[in-house]
Motif scaffolding. Structure first.
Motif, PDB file in Angstrom:
ATOM      1  N   ARG A 101       7.159   3.442  -0.778  1.00  0.00           N
ATOM      2  CA  ARG A 101       6.226   4.053   0.168  1.00  0.00           C
ATOM      3  C   ARG A 101       5.890   5.491  -0.231  1.00  0.00           C
ATOM      4  O   ARG A 101       6.785   6.264  -0.560  1.00  0.00           O
ATOM      5  CB  ARG A 101       6.817   4.044   1.571  1.00  0.00           C
ATOM      6  CG  ARG A 101       7.153   2.663   2.067  1.00  0.00           C
ATOM      7  CD  ARG A 101       7.886   2.693   3.409  1.00  0.00           C
ATOM      8  NE  ARG A 101       8.421   1.393   3.737  1.00  0.00           N
ATOM      9  CZ  ARG A 101       7.723   0.377   4.220  1.00  0.00           C
ATOM     10  NH1 ARG A 101       6.436   0.516   4.432  1.00  0.00           N
ATOM     11  NH2 ARG A 101       8.298  -0.777   4.498  1.00  0.00           N
ATOM     12  N   HIS A 116       2.920   0.831  -0.643  1.00  0.00           N
ATOM     13  CA  HIS A 116       2.332   1.394   0.570  1.00  0.00           C
ATOM     14  C   HIS A 116       1.939   2.841   0.267  1.00  0.00           C
ATOM     15  O   HIS A 116       2.808   3.657  -0.062  1.00  0.00           O
ATOM     16  CB  HIS A 116       3.335   1.369   1.726  1.00  0.00           C
ATOM     17  CG  HIS A 116       3.944   0.025   1.954  1.00  0.00           C
ATOM     18  ND1 HIS A 116       3.326  -0.953   2.702  1.00  0.00           N
ATOM     19  CD2 HIS A 116       5.098  -0.521   1.505  1.00  0.00           C
ATOM     20  CE1 HIS A 116       4.087  -2.038   2.721  1.00  0.00           C
ATOM     21  NE2 HIS A 116       5.169  -1.800   1.997  1.00  0.00           N
ATOM     22  N   ASP A 172      -0.817  -2.314   0.440  1.00  0.00           N
ATOM     23  CA  ASP A 172      -1.105  -1.544   1.647  1.00  0.00           C
ATOM     24  C   ASP A 172      -1.525  -0.138   1.229  1.00  0.00           C
ATOM     25  O   ASP A 172      -0.687   0.756   1.113  1.00  0.00           O
ATOM     26  CB  ASP A 172       0.135  -1.511   2.545  1.00  0.00           C
ATOM     27  CG  ASP A 172      -0.056  -0.645   3.778  1.00  0.00           C
ATOM     28  OD1 ASP A 172      -1.208  -0.458   4.198  1.00  0.00           O
ATOM     29  OD2 ASP A 172       0.969  -0.152   4.303  1.00  0.00           O
TER      30      ASP A 172
END
Length: 150
Positions: free
Chosen positions: A81, A54, A32
């Protein structure tokens, strides 16, 4: 000052290679990663659990940086993330399961072992907050030093 032709060609080729790398990460590995990111060709993104990576818009990951999503010793695969408009410094390591907030700068060589709040600079081993309440723009540049040329 006129930019030499060879420099223009080199920059054009580099942009195309980086875009191909992004497509490879997103389409093949299912990471992502926002389309407006800048990831060095020498950065290492963990492919043991690629869906766990991410990376937000306007973030730059410098050469030699490592982003991990697995821990072999503890037998875990977790999501890592990185927020929007961050700069991940050269040769830094982002450990699995860490969340880095928006508008953060990770100093070169830092080892991030726990979550980083938004709008701060971290550095060291293990990484500690060095400065808070910063503002960044594209590629994690400090707003106060921004010239607007992306």
């Amino acid at each position: 000052m006129k930019v030499p032709f060879i420099v223009k060609v080199r920059n054009w080729v580099r942009r195309r290679v980086i875009k191909l790398q992004w497509r490879y990460y997103v389409n093949f590995w299912k990471m992502d990663i926002h389309p407006v990111t800048l990831i060095s060709l020498e950065a290492k993104l963990d492919k043991s659990f690629p869906e766990g990576i991410h990376i937000g818009e306007g973030t730059a990951v410098s050469f030699g940086a490592v982003i991990l999503t697995h821990d072999y010793i503890r037998r875990m695969h977790v999501h890592t993330r990185i927020g929007r408009f961050c700069q991940i410094g050269a040769r830094s390591i982002i450990m699995p399961g860490v969340t880095i907030g928006d508008h953060c700068i990770v100093a070169a060589g830092a080892v991030v072992v726990k979550d980083v709040p938004a709008n701060c600079i971290v550095g060291g081993c293990p990484a500690k907050v060095l400065k808070e309440n910063i503002e960044t723009v594209h590629w994690g540049r400090l707003k106060e030093f921004d010239t607007g040329d992306y």
